[in-house]
Design a protein around this motif. Structure first.
Motif, PDB file in Angstrom:
ATOM      1  N   ALA A 167       2.108  20.809  36.151  1.00 51.80           N
ATOM      2  CA  ALA A 167       2.130  21.528  35.017  1.00 51.80           C
ATOM      3  C   ALA A 167       3.102  20.736  34.105  1.00 51.80           C
ATOM      4  CB  ALA A 167       2.774  22.846  35.322  1.00 51.80           C
ATOM      5  N   ASP A 168       3.986  20.030  34.316  1.00 55.78           N
ATOM      6  CA  ASP A 168       5.014  19.435  33.442  1.00 55.78           C
ATOM      7  C   ASP A 168       4.613  17.818  33.130  1.00 55.78           C
ATOM      8  OD1 ASP A 168       5.513  18.376  36.088  1.00 55.78           O
ATOM      9  OD2 ASP A 168       7.820  18.815  35.872  1.00 55.78           O
ATOM     10  N   ASP A 169       3.543  17.247  33.528  1.00 54.71           N
ATOM     11  CA  ASP A 169       3.059  16.047  33.061  1.00 54.71           C
ATOM     12  C   ASP A 169       1.872  16.033  31.910  1.00 54.71           C
ATOM     13  OD1 ASP A 169       4.522  14.815  34.773  1.00 54.71           O
ATOM     14  OD2 ASP A 169       3.258  14.898  36.472  1.00 54.71           O
ATOM     15  N   TYR A 170       2.111  14.950  31.123  1.00 58.42           N
ATOM     16  CA  TYR A 170       0.969  14.878  30.118  1.00 58.42           C
ATOM     17  C   TYR A 170      -0.144  13.578  30.725  1.00 58.42           C
ATOM     18  CZ  TYR A 170      -1.544  13.124  26.162  1.00 58.42           C
ATOM     19  OH  TYR A 170      -2.775  12.914  25.425  1.00 58.42           O
ATOM     20  N   TYR A 171      -1.387  13.832  30.527  1.00 62.02           N
ATOM     21  CA  TYR A 171      -2.156  13.175  31.506  1.00 62.02           C
ATOM     22  C   TYR A 171      -3.237  12.357  30.559  1.00 62.02           C
ATOM     23  CZ  TYR A 171      -0.843  15.088  35.947  1.00 62.02           C
ATOM     24  OH  TYR A 171      -0.308  15.616  37.003  1.00 62.02           O
ATOM     25  N   GLY A 172      -3.197  12.834  29.372  1.00 63.53           N
ATOM     26  CA  GLY A 172      -4.269  12.063  28.246  1.00 63.53           C
ATOM     27  C   GLY A 172      -5.657  12.754  28.269  1.00 63.53           C
ATOM     28  N   LEU A 173      -6.470  12.804  27.319  1.00 63.35           N
ATOM     29  CA  LEU A 173      -7.558  13.193  26.834  1.00 63.35           C
ATOM     30  C   LEU A 173      -8.688  12.685  27.899  1.00 63.35           C
ATOM     31  CD1 LEU A 173      -7.912  13.656  22.979  1.00 63.35           C
ATOM     32  CD2 LEU A 173      -7.772  15.601  24.734  1.00 63.35           C
ATOM     33  N   ARG A 174      -8.643  11.403  27.864  1.00 59.79           N
ATOM     34  CA  ARG A 174      -9.683  10.943  28.710  1.00 59.79           C
ATOM     35  C   ARG A 174      -9.769  11.388  30.154  1.00 59.79           C
ATOM     36  NH1 ARG A 174      -9.069   5.070  25.805  1.00 59.79           N
ATOM     37  NH2 ARG A 174      -7.021   6.071  25.593  1.00 59.79           N
ATOM     38  N   ALA A 175      -8.262  11.428  30.702  1.00 63.63           N
ATOM     39  CA  ALA A 175      -8.415  11.799  31.900  1.00 63.63           C
ATOM     40  C   ALA A 175      -9.102  13.022  32.278  1.00 63.63           C
ATOM     41  CB  ALA A 175      -6.951  11.864  32.542  1.00 63.63           C
ATOM     42  N   PHE A 176      -9.113  14.274  31.470  1.00 62.65           N
ATOM     43  CA  PHE A 176      -9.454  15.252  31.594  1.00 62.65           C
ATOM     44  C   PHE A 176     -10.930  15.302  31.335  1.00 62.65           C
ATOM     45  CE2 PHE A 176      -5.215  16.826  30.896  1.00 62.65           C
ATOM     46  CZ  PHE A 176      -5.060  17.617  31.814  1.00 62.65           C
ATOM     47  N   GLU A 177     -11.302  14.610  30.447  1.00 61.24           N
ATOM     48  CA  GLU A 177     -12.939  14.493  30.334  1.00 61.24           C
ATOM     49  C   GLU A 177     -13.501  13.689  31.673  1.00 61.24           C
ATOM     50  OE1 GLU A 177     -12.722  13.514  25.274  1.00 61.24           O
ATOM     51  OE2 GLU A 177     -12.772  11.938  26.849  1.00 61.24           O
ATOM     52  N   THR A 178     -12.826  12.718  32.036  1.00 65.62           N
ATOM     53  CA  THR A 178     -13.347  11.884  33.272  1.00 65.62           C
ATOM     54  C   THR A 178     -13.509  12.973  34.558  1.00 65.62           C
ATOM     55  OG1 THR A 178     -12.560   9.913  32.450  1.00 65.62           O
ATOM     56  CG2 THR A 178     -13.056  10.108  34.714  1.00 65.62           C
ATOM     57  N   ILE A 179     -12.522  13.802  34.719  1.00 65.06           N
ATOM     58  CA  ILE A 179     -12.507  14.483  35.833  1.00 65.06           C
ATOM     59  C   ILE A 179     -13.413  15.773  35.608  1.00 65.06           C
ATOM     60  CG2 ILE A 179     -10.686  16.083  35.184  1.00 65.06           C
ATOM     61  CD1 ILE A 179     -10.854  14.518  38.662  1.00 65.06           C
ATOM     62  N   PHE A 180     -13.526  16.107  34.309  1.00 63.58           N
ATOM     63  CA  PHE A 180     -14.776  17.335  34.019  1.00 63.58           C
ATOM     64  C   PHE A 180     -16.064  16.889  34.432  1.00 63.58           C
ATOM     65  CE2 PHE A 180     -17.979  18.761  31.013  1.00 63.58           C
ATOM     66  CZ  PHE A 180     -17.761  20.157  31.576  1.00 63.58           C
ATOM     67  N   GLN A 181     -16.366  15.504  33.997  1.00 59.66           N
ATOM     68  CA  GLN A 181     -17.777  15.041  34.336  1.00 59.66           C
ATOM     69  C   GLN A 181     -18.038  14.780  35.728  1.00 59.66           C
ATOM     70  OE1 GLN A 181     -19.843  14.647  32.191  1.00 59.66           O
ATOM     71  NE2 GLN A 181     -18.587  15.136  30.433  1.00 59.66           N
ATOM     72  N   PHE A 182     -17.084  14.652  36.470  1.00 57.97           N
ATOM     73  CA  PHE A 182     -17.008  14.238  38.037  1.00 57.97           C
ATOM     74  C   PHE A 182     -17.245  15.827  38.512  1.00 57.97           C
ATOM     75  CE2 PHE A 182     -15.477  14.776  42.170  1.00 57.97           C
ATOM     76  CZ  PHE A 182     -16.056  13.860  42.981  1.00 57.97           C
ATOM     77  N   LEU A 183     -16.577  16.814  37.976  1.00 53.49           N
ATOM     78  CA  LEU A 183     -16.524  18.121  38.712  1.00 53.49           C
ATOM     79  C   LEU A 183     -17.792  18.743  38.495  1.00 53.49           C
ATOM     80  CD1 LEU A 183     -12.850  19.157  38.071  1.00 53.49           C
ATOM     81  CD2 LEU A 183     -13.750  18.541  40.386  1.00 53.49           C
ATOM     82  N   ARG A 184     -18.299  18.645  37.386  1.00 58.75           N
ATOM     83  CA  ARG A 184     -19.601  19.481  36.834  1.00 58.75           C
ATOM     84  C   ARG A 184     -20.922  18.848  37.766  1.00 58.75           C
ATOM     85  NH1 ARG A 184     -21.452  17.546  30.933  1.00 58.75           N
ATOM     86  NH2 ARG A 184     -22.611  19.608  31.162  1.00 58.75           N
ATOM     87  N   GLN A 185     -20.777  17.963  38.587  1.00 56.75           N
ATOM     88  CA  GLN A 185     -21.919  17.603  39.347  1.00 56.75           C
ATOM     89  C   GLN A 185     -21.584  17.442  40.684  1.00 56.75           C
ATOM     90  OE1 GLN A 185     -23.388  13.987  37.501  1.00 56.75           O
ATOM     91  NE2 GLN A 185     -21.519  13.059  37.551  1.00 56.75           N
ATOM     92  N   VAL A 186     -20.416  17.550  41.181  1.00 56.88           N
ATOM     93  CA  VAL A 186     -20.197  17.353  42.601  1.00 56.88           C
ATOM     94  C   VAL A 186     -20.665  18.277  43.427  1.00 56.88           C
ATOM     95  CG1 VAL A 186     -18.124  18.244  42.551  1.00 56.88           C
ATOM     96  CG2 VAL A 186     -18.198  16.553  44.154  1.00 56.88           C
TER      97      VAL A 186
END
Length: 264
Positions: A74-93
């Motif tokens: 909760a206390d880290d900043y990960y960046g936009l591309r990190a969330f986009e990348t993990i979302f694309q993985f999770l939507r089809q796994v």
């Protein structure tokens, strides 16, 4: 949907400062990581106040998660591309004969602080970008233009390449992770309580590494070029504030986030 894992005693303050704002834009749920939430036959060691670690925290969500999900600190900043990348993985796994998980990996150079040591999960990766193992290094520092770590309280230091892939606890899982976390927690307690009852932690990467070793899971490493930001030390705050301000000026984020989105 977002699930916040918090302590019961901060619930109202957390909702006021954060949760009530986010609930205007997405579903929000809360779970409590309680130190006395232990398997049958175990009790909290006398003097223990420290939570049981990231594996135990994720396990506390088991009753309300029924779909692929991401895990973040909760206390880290990960960046936009990190969330986009993990979302694309999770939507089809989908799990098959193995569990299929993912981890967003960062270059060590992008996760260090100038003001002291950090703990990072050092990743060993195959040529197919699959995770082989994660080794926790609890004291990594910048020495000049290099990164080094110690395992003997600073008596000796070993070098780490700056382009080493590290885990920052941005994971993608299916719900299959929950029974694995549950079944292994008792064994962890059996091993840790005799020697380290007050500070031993049930680390999430430790369970993931075991599942890989047992050939029960594979973990795709999703590379992120983003720079990680966090306030490990109070001196880090200035750099984090400056970086986020620049992102606002560059149009990556709205200048007034909550005002810009309040009518959506």
């Amino acid at each position: 949907k977002v699930i916040f894992i918090i302590k019961p005693e901060i619930e109202q303050d957390f909702k006021t400062a954060m949760g009530n704002r986010i609930s205007k834009f997405m579903q929000v749920s809360y779970v409590f990581q309680k130190i006395d939430d232990l398997p049958k036959g175990f009790s909290v060691p006398e003097g223990r106040t420290k939570p049981w670690g990231t594996g135990h925290a994720i396990l506390s969500c088991a009753s309300i998660v029924d779909a692929p999900f991401a895990v973040i600190n909760a206390d880290d900043y990960y960046g936009l591309r990190a969330f986009e990348t993990i979302f694309q993985f999770l939507r089809q796994v989908k799990d098959t004969r193995k569990y299929h998980y993912a981890m967003v990996g960062y270059q060590l150079e992008n996760t260090l602080t100038d003001f002291g040591s950090v703990a990072r999960g050092i990743c060993k990766i195959t040529q197919r970008h699959m995770l082989e193992s994660v080794t926790e290094r609890t004291r990594i520092e910048k020495h000049g233009f290099d990164a080094v770590y110690t395992e003997d309280d600073g008596e000796t230091w070993l070098g780490l390449p700056l382009d080493t892939t590290v885990s920052m606890n941005l994971w993608g899982f299916t719900p299959s992770i929950f029974p694995e976390l549950d079944s292994r927690f008792s064994l962890f307690l059996d091993n840790i309580l005799p020697d380290n009852p007050l500070k031993g932690e049930y680390f999430l990467p430790m369970v993931v590494s075991s599942l890989i070793h047992e050939r029960k899971a594979d973990v795709k490493v999703l590379d992120s070029p983003d720079k990680w930001y966090g306030v490990t030390y109070k001196e880090d705050k200035k750099a984090v504030v400056s970086a986020i301000s620049k992102m606002k000026r560059d149009g990556i984020y709205p200048i007034n986030l909550w005002e810009n989105y309040k009518d959506r």
